[in-house]
Scaffold this active site. Sequence first.
Site, PDB file in Angstrom:
ATOM      1  N   HIS A 139      26.420  49.882  -7.800  1.00  0.00           N
ATOM      2  CA  HIS A 139      25.901  48.758  -7.027  1.00  0.00           C
ATOM      3  C   HIS A 139      24.414  48.961  -6.703  1.00  0.00           C
ATOM      4  CE1 HIS A 139      26.421  45.425  -4.045  1.00  0.00           C
ATOM      5  NE2 HIS A 139      25.425  46.055  -3.435  1.00  0.00           N
ATOM      6  N   GLU A 140      24.094  50.098  -6.119  1.00  0.00           N
ATOM      7  CA  GLU A 140      22.689  50.349  -5.750  1.00  0.00           C
ATOM      8  C   GLU A 140      21.824  50.452  -7.002  1.00  0.00           C
ATOM      9  OE1 GLU A 140      21.862  49.921  -2.699  1.00  0.00           O
ATOM     10  OE2 GLU A 140      23.934  49.942  -1.965  1.00  0.00           O
TER      11      GLU A 140
ATOM     12  N   HIS B 215      20.710  47.055  -7.914  1.00  0.00           N
ATOM     13  CA  HIS B 215      19.553  46.644  -7.094  1.00  0.00           C
ATOM     14  C   HIS B 215      18.271  47.297  -7.620  1.00  0.00           C
ATOM     15  CE1 HIS B 215      21.313  44.294  -3.879  1.00  0.00           C
ATOM     16  NE2 HIS B 215      22.158  45.248  -3.525  1.00  0.00           N
TER      17      HIS B 215
ATOM     18  N   GLU C  69      21.433  40.475  -4.805  1.00  0.00           N
ATOM     19  CA  GLU C  69      22.838  40.863  -4.781  1.00  0.00           C
ATOM     20  C   GLU C  69      23.524  40.536  -6.121  1.00  0.00           C
ATOM     21  OE1 GLU C  69      23.651  42.524  -2.150  1.00  0.00           O
ATOM     22  OE2 GLU C  69      25.836  42.725  -2.344  1.00  0.00           O
TER      23      GLU C  69
END
Lengths: 499, 499
Positions: free
Chosen positions: A263-264, A267, A293
Site C-alpha cells: 500500500h505505502e 503511494h 489513494e
Amino acid sequence: MTAIDDLKEYFTEIKRLSYVGSLLGWDQETYMPRGSVSGRAKQLSLVQKLIHQRLTSLEVGKLIQKAKKINNLNDIEAAMIRESEREYLHATKLPERLVIDITETGSQAVEAWRKAREEKKFKGSDFEPLLEKNVALQIEQAERLETHPDLYSTLIDLYEPGATYNWIANIFNKIKPKLVDFVKKLDSSSNKPKQDILRKKYNEDDQFKLSVEMIKKLNFDLNHGRQDRSTHPFTSSLSSVDTRITTRTTENFLNECIFGTIHECGHALYDMGFKKEIHDTILADGCSMGIHESQSRMWENIVGRSKEFWQYWYPTFQEYFPENLGNYPMEEFHRAVNVVKPSFIRVNADEVTYGLHIILRFEIEKDLIEGKIQINELADVWNSKFEELLGLTPKDDADGVLQDIHWSWGSIGYFPTYFLGSMYASQIYNDALKKKPSLPEDYAKGEFSNLLAYLRENVHQHGSIYRANDLIKRITGEDLNPDYFLKYIENKFYPIYGF
Amino acid sequence: MTAIDDLKEYFTEIKRLSYVGSLLGWDQETYMPRGSVSGRAKQLSLVQKLIHQRLTSLEVGKLIQKAKKINNLNDIEAAMIRESEREYLHATKLPERLVIDITETGSQAVEAWRKAREEKKFKGSDFEPLLEKNVALQIEQAERLETHPDLYSTLIDLYEPGATYNWIANIFNKIKPKLVDFVKKLDSSSNKPKQDILRKKYNEDDQFKLSVEMIKKLNFDLNHGRQDRSTHPFTSSLSSVDTRITTRTTENFLNECIFGTIHECGHALYDMGFKKEIHDTILADGCSMGIHESQSRMWENIVGRSKEFWQYWYPTFQEYFPENLGNYPMEEFHRAVNVVKPSFIRVNADEVTYGLHIILRFEIEKDLIEGKIQINELADVWNSKFEELLGLTPKDDADGVLQDIHWSWGSIGYFPTYFLGSMYASQIYNDALKKKPSLPEDYAKGEFSNLLAYLRENVHQHGSIYRANDLIKRITGEDLNPDYFLKYIENKFYPIYGF
C-alpha cells in the site's frame, strides 16, 4: 524572470520548507529518541510558522495577480497559478486565532480521544465536548473559506479539490445498495475462504526483509527512497528525489506488513514519478487524496491480491516461511488474502466492505456539519447505521465511533477520499488493461514495470497539474463511474467465493 | 517581556533553525538515500539563508542595543548579549558576496582536494590554486571581522573565542621541545608495547553492539540521544534534548570503533548537560572548540585508555571476542591501546605525538595568513617541518599536506583547538582528581557517573556562558597551563614504556 518564474520560485521555497517539516516528522516517527519530543515540537511549529508567514505575505498576493495577467499559459503554468492561489486564499482567509484554535483543540482532543477509546465509551467522555468544538471550528473554517455554497463540500475540497458533497453522494448512493447486496451474496456462499493461515507465527525480521524484497521488485527506487519501521505505516516525501515509506510487523498476522508495505509502496511510486519540470514545485504532489489513494489501493488490492501476483511471489514466501506455507497450496493462500467479511474496524476491513465503512462516515459527517446530528446522539447514530450497512452492532465505542483518529484532530471531509480511491483505481486499471491486456501475465513472471510505466505516463508524471476529475477524463474518457469498481469486485470475488 | 527576553527569544528561533539544519545534515550522513543529495542541498542552503536573514535584520541590531542598556545583568544575561552580538557582527560585517565566495570556492576545493589526495600530489594539482583562493578569502574575512589586531588571531577566534595567536604560540612554544624530547625518550625504550592484538579480525556488528553497551555505561542518555553508523564519526545536537553520535567500524582495527565511540560520547555528554535555563538558547553550545575537544579527549584518552577502565571492560571484551582476547592478558591489551609512535596521519596519531601534528599546522597557518609561505612552497615546508618535529618524511602528499579536509573547505585557525583540548582536559582532570581522588577506582568498578557529575557541575551545565579562559580559571584557579599535560603523559607513559 517572468512573473510565472517568480511565482514558481516563491512556492518552491515554501515547498522546501514543507519538506523540511516532513523530515522533522519522519525522524520523529522512526529514529528520534523518545525523550526528544519537546524540542522537536518547537521546531515543527517554527517551520509551520515560517510557511504560514510566506503564504500570507503581501508579496505573494501581488505575484499571483501579476501572473494571472499573462496570456497563453501552458498547463503547468496555469496549474501553478491555480494551486498558488488556492494555498494563498486558504492561508489568508483564516484568521490566525482560528488556525491556532483548530491546532490546540485538535491536540487536546487527540489526547482525550485516546483515553476515551481506551475506556471504550464516547458519551460522557472528555472527548465528547472537544469533538463538538472541533465540529464548530470546522464549520467556521468552511464558512470563511467558502469554496463551495455548502459547508461540507468546502471541507471535502480541502482533501479532494473540486469535489462536492452532491457529486460524491450521487456516486455513493448509486453504489451503496449494490455493495450491501454483494456482501450478503458472498456471505451466502457455502465455500468461503478462511484467514487462519495468515494468523500463524511469522518471524517479524523475516517479514520485514521480505517486504523490502517485494518493494524492490515493484520498482520502488531505493536510491531515492527507503523503508523503515514505525508504529503507524506512512509515506513521506522529503523532496522530489527522496520518498520514504514505513511499515510495521505483527508476528501473528502476515497482512499487516505485507499489504501495508505494498500500500505505502503504491503511494511512494506516485511521489517518485513526477516529471522533472515540476520537481520540488507546488505541483510536486498528488492531485487529490483520492487519486493518491487510488495508487496505493491499486497496488495493494488489484495487483497485490491478484492470483497472478501470488503465482510469482508464493514460492518466495514458502522459502521464507516453510513451516507455515511449505505444504499450503497457493490457491488457498490467494483465497485467504481475499476474505470478505463485515467487521467493525475500518483499517482492518477488506476491499469490499471498506466502502461501507466510508459511506457511513460520509453520511454522518454531512449531518454533523449541518447540525442534523447532535454530538450526544453520535454513538447511537453510528451504531444504527452500522447495523444497517454491515449487519453488525458494535459492542462498544472502541469498535464503533471511537475507532478513528481523524475527527479528533479536526479532519472532517477526509474519509470519502479513501473510497473514491478504490473507485478511481478500478476505473484507471480498467483502462490500463485495455491498453496492456497482458499485465496480469506480467505479474506472474515477476514483471511489474509495465503497469508502472502506464501509471507514470498517465498519472504520476502530472503531479497536481490536473484536477482529479480532469485527470480521470483525460485517462479514461469519462467521469468517475462506480460501475468499474462493481464490475471489478464481481469478476474477482465471485470465482473466489465459488459463484 | 524585557529586552533580554526578546533577545533570548529571537536567538532561540535562530538556534532552532540551526537544529533543523543539523537534522538535515545528520540524516544526510546516516539514512538519506544516496540519490537524494540534490534536493537536500537546496534545503540546507534555504535554512542557511533563513538564519543569515535573521542574523542581519535591522531588528536584531536594535534588540542588542536595547539589551546592552540594562544594568545589573546576571552571568547568563550578559553572556546572551555577548554571544548575540558576536553572531550579529559576524553576519553583518561580511558582505554576501564574500560569504557565497567562501562557500562556493570551498565546495570546489573539497572536490579538487579529494582528487589531489587520490593522486597523492599537491604541487600542480587543481587544488593548489583553489587553496590559494581559500587563503585569500580567509584573509579578507579576517580583515573585515577585525576581532583582533592580527589576522590569524581573528580566524582563531572563530573557533576559540577570546584566544589569540600570541597566547597559543606561547603555550605551544613552551611545550614543543619537551614533547619532541618525550617522544624520543619513549622511542628509546627497550620494552615498547605493540598494537598487533588490535589488528586482528573483529566482527563489525559485535563491535557496534559493544560500543553501545559502553556508551550506556558512560551515562550517554539513550532517551535523549542515539548512536548510528556513518562514514566519518561525528556528534550532532538536534535540540538540547536530542544529541546523536555516530561511529564507524573497521574489521581489522578495533580502535576505530571503540575509541571513536568514546570520543564522540565525550562530546555528546557535554551537549546533553547544559542547564535547563539555557536549553535551546544561543548559550546551548560548548564554550569553545577547545573546551569541547577537552571533553571528548578526556573520556577517550584519560579515562578510556586508563588501566582501571580496562580492568572493568576487558572481561566483557574477552566475552565478545574470545578467539582474539580469551588468552591475551589485560595488561598487554592496555599497553597496546597506548602505543606512542610518530606516524604521518594526524587522525590516527596517539595522544602524545598528536600535539606535534597540530603545532606543525598552527605554524604553517600563521605563515600562510601572513604571506610568509607561498602556496607553491607548501608541500616542501610541510615535509621539512614534519621531519623536524616527528623525525619522519612523508613519502607523498597524501601522507603529508593533503591529509586533512579542513583547509580545503576554508577552515584556517581550527587546528590549534584540538591540542588546546588535550591540555584543557589534563588541567581539568587534575582538578577533578584533587576533588574526587577515587575516580580511577570508580572506573575499575564500572562506575563513571562520579566523573560525569564533576563535569556536569564544572563544565557542562554552563554551556557557553563563560569564555574558555574564564571557565578554566573558575575551575582550576589558573590560566591554561601546559605543564598539566606534560605531567599527565609522563605519569602515564613512563610506566607503560618501562621507565
